[in-house]
Design a protein around this motif. Structure first.
Motif, short mmCIF file in Angstrom:
data_model
loop_
_atom_site.label_atom_id
_atom_site.label_comp_id
_atom_site.label_asym_id
_atom_site.label_seq_id
_atom_site.Cartn_x
_atom_site.Cartn_y
_atom_site.Cartn_z
N VAL A 80 0.84 -1.19 0.00
CA VAL A 80 0.00 0.00 0.00
C VAL A 80 0.88 1.24 0.00
CG1 VAL A 80 -1.93 -1.07 1.25
CG2 VAL A 80 -0.12 0.09 2.53
N THR A 81 0.28 2.34 -0.43
CA THR A 81 0.89 3.66 -0.31
C THR A 81 -0.13 4.58 0.35
OG1 THR A 81 0.06 4.41 -2.46
CG2 THR A 81 2.23 3.32 -2.42
N PHE A 82 0.32 5.71 0.83
CA PHE A 82 -0.61 6.67 1.42
C PHE A 82 -1.62 7.12 0.37
CE2 PHE A 82 -2.19 10.79 2.68
CZ PHE A 82 -2.37 10.67 4.05
N ASP A 83 -1.15 7.42 -0.83
CA ASP A 83 -2.06 7.88 -1.89
C ASP A 83 -3.10 6.81 -2.24
OD1 ASP A 83 -0.81 10.33 -2.07
OD2 ASP A 83 0.51 9.74 -3.71
N GLY A 84 -2.65 5.55 -2.28
CA GLY A 84 -3.58 4.47 -2.58
C GLY A 84 -4.64 4.33 -1.51
N MET A 85 -4.24 4.44 -0.25
CA MET A 85 -5.21 4.36 0.85
C MET A 85 -6.12 5.58 0.87
SD MET A 85 -5.26 1.54 2.42
CE MET A 85 -6.43 2.16 3.64
N GLN A 86 -5.61 6.71 0.48
CA GLN A 86 -6.43 7.92 0.41
C GLN A 86 -7.55 7.74 -0.61
OE1 GLN A 86 -4.69 11.72 -1.12
NE2 GLN A 86 -4.97 12.40 1.00
N ALA A 87 -7.21 7.17 -1.76
CA ALA A 87 -8.21 6.92 -2.80
C ALA A 87 -9.22 5.87 -2.33
CB ALA A 87 -7.52 6.45 -4.08
N PHE A 88 -8.74 4.84 -1.63
CA PHE A 88 -9.63 3.80 -1.11
C PHE A 88 -10.61 4.39 -0.10
CE2 PHE A 88 -10.63 0.41 1.95
CZ PHE A 88 -11.08 -0.60 1.09
N GLU A 89 -10.11 5.26 0.78
CA GLU A 89 -10.98 5.87 1.79
C GLU A 89 -12.02 6.77 1.14
OE1 GLU A 89 -10.60 8.39 5.97
OE2 GLU A 89 -8.91 8.34 4.57
N GLU A 90 -11.62 7.52 0.13
CA GLU A 90 -12.56 8.41 -0.56
C GLU A 90 -13.67 7.59 -1.22
OE1 GLU A 90 -10.13 10.64 -3.20
OE2 GLU A 90 -9.33 11.95 -1.62
N ALA A 91 -13.29 6.46 -1.82
CA ALA A 91 -14.29 5.60 -2.47
C ALA A 91 -15.26 5.02 -1.43
CB ALA A 91 -13.59 4.49 -3.23
N GLN A 92 -14.71 4.62 -0.28
CA GLN A 92 -15.55 4.08 0.78
C GLN A 92 -16.52 5.13 1.31
OE1 GLN A 92 -15.13 0.78 0.44
NE2 GLN A 92 -14.63 0.35 2.56
N ASN A 93 -16.01 6.33 1.52
CA ASN A 93 -16.84 7.41 2.07
C ASN A 93 -17.91 7.86 1.09
OD1 ASN A 93 -15.41 7.37 4.45
ND2 ASN A 93 -14.04 9.04 3.86
N ALA A 94 -17.56 7.83 -0.19
CA ALA A 94 -18.52 8.29 -1.20
C ALA A 94 -19.69 7.33 -1.29
CB ALA A 94 -17.82 8.41 -2.55
N GLY A 95 -19.38 6.02 -1.16
CA GLY A 95 -20.45 5.03 -1.26
C GLY A 95 -21.03 5.03 -2.67
N PRO A 96 -22.07 4.24 -2.92
CA PRO A 96 -22.68 4.20 -4.24
C PRO A 96 -23.49 5.46 -4.50
CG PRO A 96 -23.92 2.83 -2.72
CD PRO A 96 -22.69 3.29 -1.98
N SER A 97 -23.41 5.95 -5.68
CA SER A 97 -24.18 7.15 -6.04
C SER A 97 -25.28 6.77 -7.03
CB SER A 97 -23.25 8.17 -6.70
OG SER A 97 -22.76 7.68 -7.93
N HIS A 98 -26.13 7.73 -7.30
CA HIS A 98 -27.18 7.49 -8.30
C HIS A 98 -26.55 7.10 -9.63
CE1 HIS A 98 -30.95 7.94 -10.47
NE2 HIS A 98 -30.31 8.71 -11.33
N ASP A 99 -25.36 7.65 -9.88
CA ASP A 99 -24.71 7.41 -11.17
C ASP A 99 -24.26 5.96 -11.31
OD1 ASP A 99 -25.06 10.03 -11.83
OD2 ASP A 99 -23.07 10.67 -11.16
N ASN A 100 -23.92 5.29 -10.21
CA ASN A 100 -23.43 3.92 -10.36
C ASN A 100 -24.38 2.87 -9.82
OD1 ASN A 100 -23.13 4.07 -7.61
ND2 ASN A 100 -20.89 3.97 -7.61
N SER A 101 -25.61 3.25 -9.49
CA SER A 101 -26.57 2.26 -8.98
C SER A 101 -26.89 1.22 -10.06
CB SER A 101 -27.85 2.94 -8.50
OG SER A 101 -28.45 3.68 -9.55
#
Length: 480
Positions: free
Chosen positions: A406-427
């Motif tokens: 892992v890298t910090f940047d990779g974990m940052q992107a993973f956290e952002e994806a987790q926090n964003a959750g599914p949106s109307h756009d990807n349902s």
């Protein structure tokens, strides 16, 4: 200081590692011959010795470790590829195009797998003068001779030739099934320099216009960049004989030393789904294939997944590279990453410097220092992922960071994806994935179904399986 132990192919024992100079720890690993893109088997030694490089830097200090990984850019396979791909181009220009393009792709692929760049990456063609000097020395010391338009190493001139590969010279020669070339003193003698015709690359030498043999290249480059006697020489098990045996022989004989490297390390073979990788079997995969296409397992795979799949088996053992192994690696990575967030880590910019300074778990480090004992390493990662304190998350990140997972940047992107959750756009996309999973379940394709479930879990989707009024499988979902 952590005591490192490494299995030494030369002595066939696991030994305590004691560098010649702790302020200048030196390692040489054989790199690619750049005539084609690297296949997944080529990636295994890069990953294994990258982990060792990271361990050495952790123990001795980044500034005190030198890692040399060469590029072989003069070879008959390169010549053949250049002529085939560019039949109308001037030969040297065609060779340069092939080697530059292939070397560039190699670096890109290895970085995508989480590997650090080596300290030095010499090219064979930049070290021809050093090869010629070494060959001259071998001739002067009666370890080499000129015959049939070639300069050959005389294996009978070295009393313990065959020690690395544990081959007795008399037995090797008695068992030879090929006729001895007329100009050779012995069938085991190998080429140091050979003449070139007008359709082959060539350099001026005391023996005529020609090019070096394969083995002399690494001897010259290792001597130039890290000395006549250094700490570790690494590569795949397939290189023990003849390449490493011949490297060791010509280097020791040229320099008059008892050792070339104190420790010789080799990683095991790789096969694909139980079979040897072969283009004729249709199971030949380049690293680029796996990263960028759907040729293996009907999907592309992240570099970190390929890396962990390689590291889940101890480095000296053979690997059966399967889709199931990749799915297991991906599942583990998702679990470990999710655990860091659940246990309180937040990869915001204010935490970057602090998190990047985090170190590994002491128990995990002890396993890693024990001849890269990855089974113990993986067990420690699971232990911390199953913990209940932020301390576990910190040790998990520090350990995975050391391993290049892992890298910090990779974990940052993973956290952002987790926090964003599914949106109307990807349902709609989620529904498609759920439908595909149901199809796999109905076909009893459990591995494929589990892979989709894990992918959805990583997106923050919680699945609930059930049945409708007539008994058909149905799946509902919600955001966790």
């Amino acid at each position: 200081m952590t005591q490192i132990q490494l299995y030494n192919t030369l002595t066939r024992t696991k030994e305590k590692f004691a560098p010649i100079d702790a302020d200048n720890v030196r390692m040489y690993v054989c790199g690619p011959t750049v005539y084609d893109y690297a296949h997944i088997g080529n990636a295994r030694p890069v990953i294994v010795f990258d982990v060792l490089y990271r361990l050495l830097r952790h123990v001795y200090g980044t500034e005190h470790v030198v890692y040399v990984r060469n590029i072989t850019d003069v070879d008959d396979k390169i010549n053949a590829r250049a002529v085939k791909e560019h039949p109308k181009m001037e030969l040297n220009a065609a060779i340069r195009e092939v080697t530059e393009r292939t070397a560039s792709q190699y670096r890109k692929d290895m970085l995508s797998l989480g590997n650090l760049d080596p300290t030095i990456e010499p090219r064979a063609t930049d070290n021809i003068a050093e090869m010629i000097v070494m060959i001259e020395t071998l001739i002067e010391k009666d370890h080499a001779y000129i015959a049939g338009g070639e300069v050959l190493f005389d294996v009978n001139s070295m009393a313990d030739y065959g020690k690395l590969s544990n081959r007795n010279l008399d037995e090797m020669l008695a068992g030879a099934r090929v006729e001895v070339e007329a100009h050779k003193k012995s069938p085991g003698d190998f080429v140091l320099w050979k003449l070139s015709d007008e359709n082959q690359p060539a350099w001026k030498s005391p023996w005529g216009r020609g090019r070096p043999g394969w083995h002399i290249e690494c001897s010259a480059m290792s001597q130039r960049y890290i000395g006549k006697h250094f700490d570790i020489h690494g590569g795949g098990i397939d290189l023990v004989f003849p390449h490493h045996e011949n490297e060791l022989a010509q280097s020791r004989c040229a320099h008059g030393t008892s050792h070339m490297a104190n420790v010789w390390m080799h990683n095991g073979f790789l096969q694909i789904e139980g079979e040897k990788m072969s283009k004729s079997l249709g199971n030949f995969y380049t690293v680029a294939d796996l990263l960028e296409t759907k040729k293996f397992g009907a999907r592309a795979w992240p570099g970190e997944v390929l890396r962990l799949a390689m590291l889940m088996t101890n480095h000296r053992e053979p690997i059966d590279f399967t889709k199931k192994r990749l799915e297991e690696a991906e599942k583990n990575l998702t679990r470990w990453k999710s655990a860091m967030l659940k246990l309180g880590l937040s990869f915001s910019e204010k935490n970057r410097e602090e998190y990047q300074a985090l170190g590994p778990c002491s128990k995990l480090l002890a396993h890693l220092a024990n001849d890269l004992n990855m089974s113990g390493v993986v067990a420690e990662l699971h232990r911390h992922a199953g913990g209940d304190k932020e301390h576990n998350a910190r040790r998990l990140f520090g350990s995975m960071q050391l391993l290049g997972m892992v890298t910090f940047d990779g974990m940052q992107a993973f956290e952002e994806a987790q926090n964003a959750g599914p949106s109307h756009d990807n349902s709609d996309q989620i529904e498609v994935k759920i439908a595909a999973r149901l199809a796999h379940l109905n076909s009893k394709e459990w591995g494929e179904a589990d892979a989709i479930r894990d992918e959805l879990t990583a997106m923050g989707i919680k699945l609930k399986d059930g049945k409708d009024e007539v008994g058909n499988r149905v799946t509902n979902w919600e955001v966790e």
